[in-house]
Design a protein around this motif. Structure first.
Motif, short mmCIF file in Angstrom:
data_model
loop_
_atom_site.label_atom_id
_atom_site.label_comp_id
_atom_site.label_asym_id
_atom_site.label_seq_id
_atom_site.Cartn_x
_atom_site.Cartn_y
_atom_site.Cartn_z
N GLY A 32 0.41 -1.16 -0.10
CA GLY A 32 0.42 -0.17 0.10
C GLY A 32 1.24 0.94 -0.36
O GLY A 32 1.98 0.71 -0.52
N ASN A 33 0.38 1.87 0.61
CA ASN A 33 1.52 3.76 0.51
C ASN A 33 2.39 2.60 1.66
O ASN A 33 3.58 3.16 0.61
CB ASN A 33 0.44 4.72 1.24
CG ASN A 33 1.30 5.53 0.97
OD1 ASN A 33 2.50 6.02 0.66
ND2 ASN A 33 1.42 6.61 1.87
N GLY A 34 2.48 2.32 2.85
CA GLY A 34 3.46 1.95 3.12
C GLY A 34 3.48 0.30 2.96
O GLY A 34 2.28 0.20 2.37
N ASN A 104 2.70 10.72 -3.73
CA ASN A 104 3.56 8.84 -4.01
C ASN A 104 1.95 8.21 -3.61
O ASN A 104 2.10 7.31 -3.09
CB ASN A 104 3.37 9.40 -2.13
CG ASN A 104 2.06 9.83 -1.22
OD1 ASN A 104 1.53 11.18 -1.99
ND2 ASN A 104 1.90 9.85 -0.30
N LEU A 106 0.24 6.12 -5.88
CA LEU A 106 0.83 5.06 -7.34
C LEU A 106 -0.12 5.46 -8.54
O LEU A 106 0.51 5.46 -9.58
CB LEU A 106 0.80 3.72 -6.54
CG LEU A 106 1.72 2.53 -8.23
CD1 LEU A 106 2.46 2.85 -8.60
CD2 LEU A 106 0.39 1.43 -7.85
N ARG A 107 -1.64 6.22 -8.47
CA ARG A 107 -2.18 6.18 -8.89
C ARG A 107 -2.10 7.78 -10.38
O ARG A 107 -2.00 7.15 -11.31
CB ARG A 107 -3.84 6.11 -8.84
CG ARG A 107 -4.17 4.79 -8.61
CD ARG A 107 -6.02 5.11 -7.54
NE ARG A 107 -5.39 5.56 -6.47
CZ ARG A 107 -6.21 5.56 -5.56
NH1 ARG A 107 -7.47 5.23 -5.58
NH2 ARG A 107 -6.11 6.09 -4.24
N LEU A 110 1.11 6.29 -11.70
CA LEU A 110 0.62 5.29 -13.25
C LEU A 110 0.03 6.26 -14.52
O LEU A 110 0.45 5.98 -16.08
CB LEU A 110 -0.55 4.05 -12.96
CG LEU A 110 0.44 3.23 -12.41
CD1 LEU A 110 -0.52 2.07 -11.26
CD2 LEU A 110 1.94 2.63 -12.44
N ALA A 152 -3.63 -5.35 0.44
CA ALA A 152 -3.87 -3.64 0.86
C ALA A 152 -3.69 -3.18 -0.57
O ALA A 152 -3.70 -3.23 -1.51
CB ALA A 152 -2.13 -3.64 1.61
N ASN A 157 -5.69 -3.64 -5.52
CA ASN A 157 -5.90 -3.06 -6.81
C ASN A 157 -5.04 -2.98 -8.30
O ASN A 157 -6.07 -2.24 -9.44
CB ASN A 157 -6.48 -1.80 -5.95
CG ASN A 157 -7.49 -1.65 -5.10
OD1 ASN A 157 -8.92 -2.88 -5.29
ND2 ASN A 157 -7.13 -1.33 -4.39
P1 AMP Z 1 -3.32 1.31 1.42
O1 AMP Z 1 -1.61 2.04 1.83
O2 AMP Z 1 -3.44 0.15 1.52
O3 AMP Z 1 -4.39 2.39 1.64
O4 AMP Z 1 -3.21 2.16 -0.23
C1 AMP Z 1 -2.85 2.91 -0.74
C2 AMP Z 1 -2.18 3.05 -2.04
O5 AMP Z 1 -3.30 2.47 -2.91
C3 AMP Z 1 -1.83 3.99 -3.04
O6 AMP Z 1 -0.80 4.34 -3.35
C4 AMP Z 1 -2.99 4.15 -3.95
O7 AMP Z 1 -2.86 5.28 -5.41
C5 AMP Z 1 -3.23 2.38 -4.40
N1 AMP Z 1 -4.04 2.18 -5.14
C6 AMP Z 1 -5.33 1.99 -4.28
N2 AMP Z 1 -6.43 1.85 -5.82
C7 AMP Z 1 -5.52 1.61 -6.89
C8 AMP Z 1 -5.51 0.85 -8.49
N3 AMP Z 1 -6.87 1.34 -8.35
N4 AMP Z 1 -4.48 0.68 -8.92
C9 AMP Z 1 -3.56 1.79 -8.29
N5 AMP Z 1 -3.06 1.68 -6.97
C10 AMP Z 1 -4.77 2.06 -6.68
#
Ligand code: AMP
Length: 219
Positions: A32-34, A104, A106-107, A110, A152, A157
């Motif tokens: 995830g972010n972490g 920071n 990812l979306r 990308l 995460a 996702n």
């Molecule tokens: P979390 O810390 O687990 O909430 O994850 C957050 C990260 O998940 C962020 O970098 C978001 O950009 C990424 N994220 C959430 N949904 C998507 C998606 N559909 N495609 C790419 N990254 C995603």
């Protein structure tokens, strides 16, 4: 740090496989972010990428992950950063954010890749490389692999990140069913893959509630 999540998904994967965790070699990727990866053998974590703090290991949204330790001395001596500034740089201004010089999230990175942004592509390549390298080293720690789990925000996702990571692990016998991966199915390995590959939503809240129940001896 992500221990609760790794424990939850490693137990769930065994439920889905109908196998006893004591017989399984599992790698769980909480991306995830972490972000962190754990190697689990017979139900015990034998290695994990975070260290004394969550900064260690993988490159993250704004954390550097592992870097040459001499960079710290360089920043202290040459850039005259204070300890607090150093901590902020490493934890809040590094990772995807620093390499992409965009975000920071990812979306956003990308999206920039799709526009042909080279720094965004470099950030994604570095991010994917570090995850794949860590999984590969844990496969050697575990003497093989039964199941690889993605969880995460990104792990659950992003079909693209899962695909790029597993592509780097083709040489170790892991391979994806691309359609299942795109659709976000539970099992996403193909028939040639040496290990099962799963997408499992994490549920740290449930694990914490169950642990609390156990501690209070209600259960
Ligand atoms: P979390 O810390 O687990 O909430 O994850 C957050 C990260 O998940 C962020 O970098 C978001 O950009 C990424 N994220 C959430 N949904 C998507 C998606 N559909 N495609 C790419 N990254 C995603």
């Amino acid at each position: 740090f992500h221990g609760t999540s790794h424990r939850y998904v490693s137990q769930r994967v065994c439920d889905y496989l109908g196998r006893d965790i004591k017989t399984q070699r599992i790698i769980t990727c909480h991306i995830g972010n972490g972000a962190s990866v754990a190697a689990i053998k017979g139900g015990k974590v034998i290695d994990t990428s975070m260290g004394l703090t969550p900064l260690a290991g993988l490159m993250m949204g704004s954390r550097s992950g592992d870097i040459d330790p001499m960079i710290l001395l360089f920043l202290l001596e040459q850039e005259k950063l204070s300890a607090q500034q150093l901590s902020d740089v490493l934890n809040k201004e590094s990772g995807l954010l620093a390499i992409s010089q965009l975000s920071n999230d990812l979306r956003d990175v990308l999206e920039a890749c799709d526009r042909g942004d080279e720094k965004a592509s470099l950030a994604v390549n570095m991010f994917v490389n570090r995850i794949a390298q860590t999984i590969a080293s844990y496969i050697t720690d575990l003497d093989g692999l039964d199941a690889l789990v993605f969880t995460a925000g990104i792990g659950e996702n992003s079909a693209l990140i899962r695909s790029l990571v597993v592509q780097k692990l083709n040489c170790l016998g892991l391979s994806l069913n691309q359609a299942a991966n795109e659709q976000g199915q539970l099992f996403i390995q193909n028939s040639q893959s040496q290990a099962k590959i799963l997408i499992l939503p994490t549920n740290e809240e449930l694990m914490i509630a169950q642990d609390t129940m156990r501690l209070l001896e209600f259960k």
